[in-house]
Structure formats: C-alpha cells, structure tokens
Motif scaffolding. Structure first.
Motif, PDB file in Angstrom:
ATOM      1  N   PRO A  53       0.796  -1.236   0.000  1.00 18.88           N
ATOM      2  CA  PRO A  53       0.000   0.000   0.000  1.00 18.88           C
ATOM      3  C   PRO A  53       0.829   1.288   0.000  1.00 18.88           C
ATOM      4  O   PRO A  53       0.529   2.205  -0.772  1.00 18.88           O
ATOM      5  N   VAL A  54       1.864   1.384   0.820  1.00 18.37           N
ATOM      6  CA  VAL A  54       2.627   2.638   0.910  1.00 18.37           C
ATOM      7  C   VAL A  54       3.294   2.986  -0.423  1.00 18.37           C
ATOM      8  O   VAL A  54       3.371   4.158  -0.804  1.00 18.37           O
ATOM      9  N   GLU A  55       3.749   2.002  -1.153  1.00 19.99           N
ATOM     10  CA  GLU A  55       4.390   2.264  -2.435  1.00 19.99           C
ATOM     11  C   GLU A  55       3.377   2.376  -3.568  1.00 19.99           C
ATOM     12  O   GLU A  55       3.465   3.276  -4.403  1.00 19.99           O
ATOM     13  N   PHE A  56       2.409   1.461  -3.593  1.00 16.63           N
ATOM     14  CA  PHE A  56       1.473   1.435  -4.718  1.00 16.63           C
ATOM     15  C   PHE A  56       0.615   2.693  -4.778  1.00 16.63           C
ATOM     16  O   PHE A  56       0.480   3.315  -5.831  1.00 16.63           O
ATOM     17  N   TRP A  57       0.014   3.085  -3.649  1.00 14.87           N
ATOM     18  CA  TRP A  57      -0.900   4.234  -3.680  1.00 14.87           C
ATOM     19  C   TRP A  57      -0.166   5.551  -3.911  1.00 14.87           C
ATOM     20  O   TRP A  57      -0.717   6.466  -4.538  1.00 14.87           O
ATOM     21  N   ALA A  58       1.081   5.640  -3.456  1.00 15.38           N
ATOM     22  CA  ALA A  58       1.878   6.827  -3.806  1.00 15.38           C
ATOM     23  C   ALA A  58       2.148   6.835  -5.306  1.00 15.38           C
ATOM     24  O   ALA A  58       2.096   7.891  -5.954  1.00 15.38           O
ATOM     25  N   GLY A  59       2.398   5.657  -5.866  1.00 19.10           N
ATOM     26  CA  GLY A  59       2.615   5.555  -7.304  1.00 19.10           C
ATOM     27  C   GLY A  59       1.396   5.976  -8.102  1.00 19.10           C
ATOM     28  O   GLY A  59       1.514   6.610  -9.152  1.00 19.10           O
ATOM     29  N   VAL A  60       0.219   5.629  -7.607  1.00 23.62           N
ATOM     30  CA  VAL A  60      -1.026   6.029  -8.277  1.00 23.62           C
ATOM     31  C   VAL A  60      -1.200   7.542  -8.159  1.00 23.62           C
ATOM     32  O   VAL A  60      -1.466   8.234  -9.145  1.00 23.62           O
ATOM     33  N   LYS A  61      -1.045   8.064  -6.947  1.00 21.75           N
ATOM     34  CA  LYS A  61      -1.267   9.497  -6.725  1.00 21.75           C
ATOM     35  C   LYS A  61      -0.330  10.365  -7.561  1.00 21.75           C
ATOM     36  O   LYS A  61      -0.737  11.384  -8.115  1.00 21.75           O
ATOM     37  N   TYR A  62       0.945   9.969  -7.657  1.00 23.81           N
ATOM     38  CA  TYR A  62       1.946  10.791  -8.321  1.00 23.81           C
ATOM     39  C   TYR A  62       2.344  10.259  -9.700  1.00 23.81           C
ATOM     40  O   TYR A  62       3.361  10.666 -10.261  1.00 23.81           O
ATOM     41  N   GLN A  64       3.081   9.672 -13.439  1.00 27.22           N
ATOM     42  CA  GLN A  64       3.313  10.556 -14.589  1.00 27.22           C
ATOM     43  C   GLN A  64       3.600   9.769 -15.860  1.00 27.22           C
ATOM     44  O   GLN A  64       3.439  10.273 -16.956  1.00 27.22           O
ATOM     45  N   GLY A  65       4.092   8.556 -15.715  1.00 21.69           N
ATOM     46  CA  GLY A  65       4.300   7.680 -16.864  1.00 21.69           C
ATOM     47  C   GLY A  65       5.670   7.728 -17.499  1.00 21.69           C
ATOM     48  O   GLY A  65       6.055   6.789 -18.182  1.00 21.69           O
ATOM     49  N   ASP A  66       6.423   8.812 -17.273  1.00 25.29           N
ATOM     50  CA  ASP A  66       7.727   8.894 -17.923  1.00 25.29           C
ATOM     51  C   ASP A  66       8.899   8.958 -16.941  1.00 25.29           C
ATOM     52  O   ASP A  66      10.045   9.053 -17.350  1.00 25.29           O
ATOM     53  N   HIS A  67       8.604   8.943 -15.647  1.00 28.29           N
ATOM     54  CA  HIS A  67       9.647   8.836 -14.633  1.00 28.29           C
ATOM     55  C   HIS A  67       9.005   8.449 -13.300  1.00 28.29           C
ATOM     56  O   HIS A  67       7.792   8.394 -13.179  1.00 28.29           O
ATOM     57  N   SER A  68       9.840   8.179 -12.331  1.00 29.13           N
ATOM     58  CA  SER A  68       9.373   7.656 -11.047  1.00 29.13           C
ATOM     59  C   SER A  68       8.430   8.616 -10.333  1.00 29.13           C
ATOM     60  O   SER A  68       8.727   9.805 -10.206  1.00 29.13           O
ATOM     61  N   PRO A  69       7.317   8.105  -9.824  1.00 26.87           N
ATOM     62  CA  PRO A  69       6.415   8.943  -9.023  1.00 26.87           C
ATOM     63  C   PRO A  69       7.061   9.424  -7.723  1.00 26.87           C
ATOM     64  O   PRO A  69       6.614  10.409  -7.133  1.00 26.87           O
ATOM     65  N   ASN A  70       8.111   8.745  -7.287  1.00 24.62           N
ATOM     66  CA  ASN A  70       8.782   9.137  -6.049  1.00 24.62           C
ATOM     67  C   ASN A  70       9.335  10.551  -6.136  1.00 24.62           C
ATOM     68  O   ASN A  70       9.387  11.270  -5.136  1.00 24.62           O
ATOM     69  N   ASP A  71       9.764  10.956  -7.324  1.00 27.85           N
ATOM     70  CA  ASP A  71      10.299  12.308  -7.502  1.00 27.85           C
ATOM     71  C   ASP A  71       9.252  13.361  -7.156  1.00 27.85           C
ATOM     72  O   ASP A  71       9.545  14.339  -6.470  1.00 27.85           O
ATOM     73  N   GLN A  72       8.032  13.153  -7.629  1.00 27.55           N
ATOM     74  CA  GLN A  72       6.967  14.120  -7.375  1.00 27.55           C
ATOM     75  C   GLN A  72       6.547  14.115  -5.910  1.00 27.55           C
ATOM     76  O   GLN A  72       6.306  15.164  -5.326  1.00 27.55           O
ATOM     77  N   GLN A  73       6.484  12.920  -5.299  1.00 26.67           N
ATOM     78  CA  GLN A  73       6.147  12.847  -3.878  1.00 26.67           C
ATOM     79  C   GLN A  73       7.208  13.576  -3.057  1.00 26.67           C
ATOM     80  O   GLN A  73       6.890  14.299  -2.113  1.00 26.67           O
ATOM     81  N   LYS A  75       9.100  16.098  -4.073  1.00 23.81           N
ATOM     82  CA  LYS A  75       8.931  17.541  -4.286  1.00 23.81           C
ATOM     83  C   LYS A  75       7.797  18.099  -3.439  1.00 23.81           C
ATOM     84  O   LYS A  75       7.904  19.177  -2.874  1.00 23.81           O
ATOM     85  N   GLU A  76       6.715  17.362  -3.353  1.00 19.37           N
ATOM     86  CA  GLU A  76       5.536  17.841  -2.634  1.00 19.37           C
ATOM     87  C   GLU A  76       5.683  17.743  -1.121  1.00 19.37           C
ATOM     88  O   GLU A  76       5.269  18.631  -0.388  1.00 19.37           O
ATOM     89  N   SER A  77       6.286  16.656  -0.637  1.00 18.96           N
ATOM     90  CA  SER A  77       6.328  16.394   0.803  1.00 18.96           C
ATOM     91  C   SER A  77       7.691  16.633   1.444  1.00 18.96           C
ATOM     92  O   SER A  77       7.807  16.596   2.661  1.00 18.96           O
ATOM     93  N   GLY A  78       8.714  16.791   0.637  1.00 18.70           N
ATOM     94  CA  GLY A  78      10.057  16.949   1.187  1.00 18.70           C
ATOM     95  C   GLY A  78      10.780  15.619   1.359  1.00 18.70           C
ATOM     96  O   GLY A  78      11.964  15.599   1.661  1.00 18.70           O
ATOM     97  N   TYR A  79      10.075  14.528   1.166  1.00 14.18           N
ATOM     98  CA  TYR A  79      10.655  13.181   1.207  1.00 14.18           C
ATOM     99  C   TYR A  79       9.667  12.253   0.499  1.00 14.18           C
ATOM    100  O   TYR A  79       8.524  12.613   0.243  1.00 14.18           O
ATOM    101  N   SER A  80      10.129  11.060   0.197  1.00 11.81           N
ATOM    102  CA  SER A  80       9.249  10.081  -0.434  1.00 11.81           C
ATOM    103  C   SER A  80       9.105   8.876   0.495  1.00 11.81           C
ATOM    104  O   SER A  80      10.035   8.072   0.640  1.00 11.81           O
ATOM    105  N   ALA A  81       7.948   8.766   1.117  1.00  9.62           N
ATOM    106  CA  ALA A  81       7.676   7.606   1.980  1.00  9.62           C
ATOM    107  C   ALA A  81       7.751   6.321   1.172  1.00  9.62           C
ATOM    108  O   ALA A  81       8.209   5.284   1.670  1.00  9.62           O
TER     109      ALA A  81
END
Length: 189
Positions: A53-62, A64-73, A75-81
């Motif tokens: 859940p912690v990885e999958f739902w962050a991936g859904v929320k962020y 983008q399709g062309d790079h890791s969703p972790n980058d956006q998380q 940027k938004e939160s200051g870290y990627s859970a």
C-alpha cells in the motif's frame, strides 16, 4: 461540482491502471533479464514491495508515466515515503547497502554482493526501456548512471566501478555482450 468529482475519479482510474501497467511491465523485463543471468529467485521476487500500500498508492497518486512517481512525492512532501519503504526492502538498490563505517566516519556505502549489482543492472536497463519507450538506446542506462554519479555518495567505490563497467559494456557492445560478460565474468556462471 459533480463534474470535478467525476473528473477526479477518472484521473485516479487512469493513474491506477497506468501505474499498475508500468510496474508490471518493469517487473516483467527485470524478470526476463535476471533469468538470462541465472538469477531466478531475484527475477521472481524483484520489486514485489511496489504492490504494498505505501508504495502502490503513492505511485497512483503521483503517476506521470515517464519517470518515477517518487520524484513528485519528494517535491511535494520533502521526502518520499514510498522510496524510503522501497529502498529498505530491495537489495538491488545501493541505498540498502549502507551502514556506519568502522573507522567512525559516519554512514557510508558497503560493497554490494555481485548478484545484487547484476540485478541493479537489470533494474536500470528495464527502467530505461519502460520510461524511454521507443526512444530507448543502449547508452541510456549509462547516461542515467552518469547523471546521478555525483549524488551517489553512499555507493561503494567498488560497486560503482562494477556497475559502470556493466553499463559501458551495454552501451558499447549491446545487450548480448553485456549479459555474456555479467554471466561469465561477474557471476562466474
């Protein structure tokens, strides 16, 4: 108001399927590459935490399709859970292999076992193919490595040199030569 709720739901569904497709395609490629190297268990279990859940739902929320969703998380939160969870459970990431140094200098990289460096090679190759799509070239994983090289302070020098050798072999001689080299010279198979 109803339009916004409907539109938001539509975006969530598109992101859900897009992220599921992306991680499943990535895992399938890594599995194929690990099998080429005789790393069957690693191929089967690669990145299973991405379905947690912690990885999958962050991936859904962020997504983008062309790079890791972790980058956006990040940027938004200051870290990627999601990333913190992922790197602590997957031995093919050099960040997993960090520990306090025996000389008292703080946290540093530990030399990775070769089978995990080989899996890291497969991971980077697959990620490049998934994210670059039809624009993929054999030099892409090496370019990604070079782009992050200055920031990879926790990557043990021997691990860095081995990974770089594999990626240069891929760039200069192609997949077949790179896999033959890794299988014979690195893994001794």
């Amino acid at each position: 108001m109803c339009y916004t709720v409907g539109r938001d739901f539509e975006v969530i569904i598109l992101h859900f399927w897009g992220h599921l497709k992306t991680i499943s395609r990535h895992r399938a490629l890594v599995r194929k590459y690990c099998f080429r190297l005789g790393l069957y268990w690693q191929g089967l279990t690669h990145d299973l935490s991405k379905y947690s859940p912690v990885e999958f739902w962050a991936g859904v929320k962020y997504f983008q399709g062309d790079h890791s969703p972790n980058d956006q998380q990040r940027k938004e939160s200051g870290y990627s859970a999601s990333w913190l969870h992922h790197k602590g459970r997957n031995r093919h990431h050099f960040e997993y292999w960090t520990d306090y140094q025996s000389d008292g200098s703080g946290i540093g990289g530990v030399e990775m076992p070769k089978k995990y460096v080989a899996e890291m090679f497969c991971d980077r190759l697959a990620a490049s193919k998934v994210y670059r799509g039809k624009d993929y070239a054999d030099g892409d994983p090496y370019q990604f490595f070079l782009k992050g090289k200055g920031r990879q302070l926790l990557l043990h020098p021997a691990t860095s040199a081995l990974l770089e050798t594999m990626l240069v072999k891929l760039r200069d001689e192609g997949e077949d030569a790179a896999f033959a080299y890794i299988r014979k010279e690195v893994l001794g198979k």
